[in-house]
Design an enzyme around this catalytic site. Structure first.
Site, PDB file in Angstrom:
ATOM      1  N   HIS A  68      -7.274 -24.286 -65.309  1.00 14.02           N
ATOM      2  CA  HIS A  68      -7.508 -23.570 -65.419  1.00 14.02           C
ATOM      3  C   HIS A  68      -8.835 -23.140 -64.617  1.00 14.02           C
ATOM      4  O   HIS A  68      -9.394 -21.652 -64.567  1.00 14.02           O
ATOM      5  CB  HIS A  68      -7.166 -22.735 -66.848  1.00 14.02           C
ATOM      6  CG  HIS A  68      -8.134 -23.317 -67.798  1.00 14.02           C
ATOM      7  ND1 HIS A  68      -8.516 -24.497 -67.996  1.00 14.02           N
ATOM      8  CD2 HIS A  68      -9.303 -22.276 -67.994  1.00 14.02           C
ATOM      9  CE1 HIS A  68      -9.563 -24.677 -69.102  1.00 14.02           C
ATOM     10  NE2 HIS A  68     -10.020 -23.615 -68.277  1.00 14.02           N
ATOM     11  N   HIS A  83     -13.402 -19.521 -63.587  1.00 13.81           N
ATOM     12  CA  HIS A  83     -12.457 -20.093 -64.568  1.00 13.81           C
ATOM     13  C   HIS A  83     -11.948 -18.543 -65.224  1.00 13.81           C
ATOM     14  O   HIS A  83     -12.052 -17.789 -64.617  1.00 13.81           O
ATOM     15  CB  HIS A  83     -13.973 -19.812 -65.883  1.00 13.81           C
ATOM     16  CG  HIS A  83     -12.873 -19.978 -67.237  1.00 13.81           C
ATOM     17  ND1 HIS A  83     -11.584 -19.409 -68.091  1.00 13.81           N
ATOM     18  CD2 HIS A  83     -12.971 -20.982 -68.581  1.00 13.81           C
ATOM     19  CE1 HIS A  83     -11.403 -20.079 -69.233  1.00 13.81           C
ATOM     20  NE2 HIS A  83     -12.349 -20.618 -68.807  1.00 13.81           N
TER      21      HIS A  83
END
Length: 164
Positions: A68, A83
């Site tokens: 992620h 992110h």
């Protein structure tokens, strides 16, 4: 020789969009870690799709096991974190696929991660993707973000900065 006497020479860096989408201020990110710049300064992108490319030329210094988030370090020492989404770590990697590993050299525009935006919308807080310079205070002299409604991944400049 002069660099030894006066320190490192300042360089200009450009960050290109790691995703297609709308580039916004970190102030619009509904997470104080990012909006209050606790991890560093940068911008955020509301993604139009699920393809993440490198915003800079550099080396992958971290790819999270859940895919992620990814960290890249440039030759001049800038450390950039991409992110994907908010509270996506709780998805434990579901819907994310990494295409790089720690130590890989990348060019701006190289594929890093693919993800399922619909699944992120369903299972996480948001798809908004902060692009953070994590060593901002130590490494950045000037920072000029470029906000746009339609950034093209790997092409559109989202920020220009000078290193210290």
């Amino acid at each position: 020789m002069l660099e030894k006497l006066f320190g490192k020479k300042s360089t200009e860096e450009q960050l290109v969009a790691p995703l297609n989408g709308k580039v916004v201020s970190l102030d619009e990110v509904d997470d104080p870690v990012f909006s209050q710049r606790m991890m560093g300064d940068g911008v955020a992108i509301e993604p139009a799709d699920g393809k993440v490319v490198s915003p800079v030329k550099g080396e992958i210094v971290q790819i999270f096991p859940t895919n992620h988030a990814v960290g890249i370090k440039t030759k001049s020492g800038i450390e950039v974190l991409v992110h994907i989404g908010l509270e996506t770590v709780s998805m434990e990697g579901e819907g994310f696929e990494g295409h790089v590993k720690t130590g890989d050299k990348v060019e701006a525009g190289d594929l890093l991660i693919t993800f399922d935006p619909e699944l992120v919308r369903e299972k996480a807080k948001s798809t908004i993707t902060p692009v953070i310079i994590t060593n901002f205070d130590d490494a950045v002299e000037t920072f000029e973000p470029s906000y746009t409604d339609s950034a093209n991944s790997g092409e559109t400049t989202i920020a220009t900065l000078k290193t210290k």
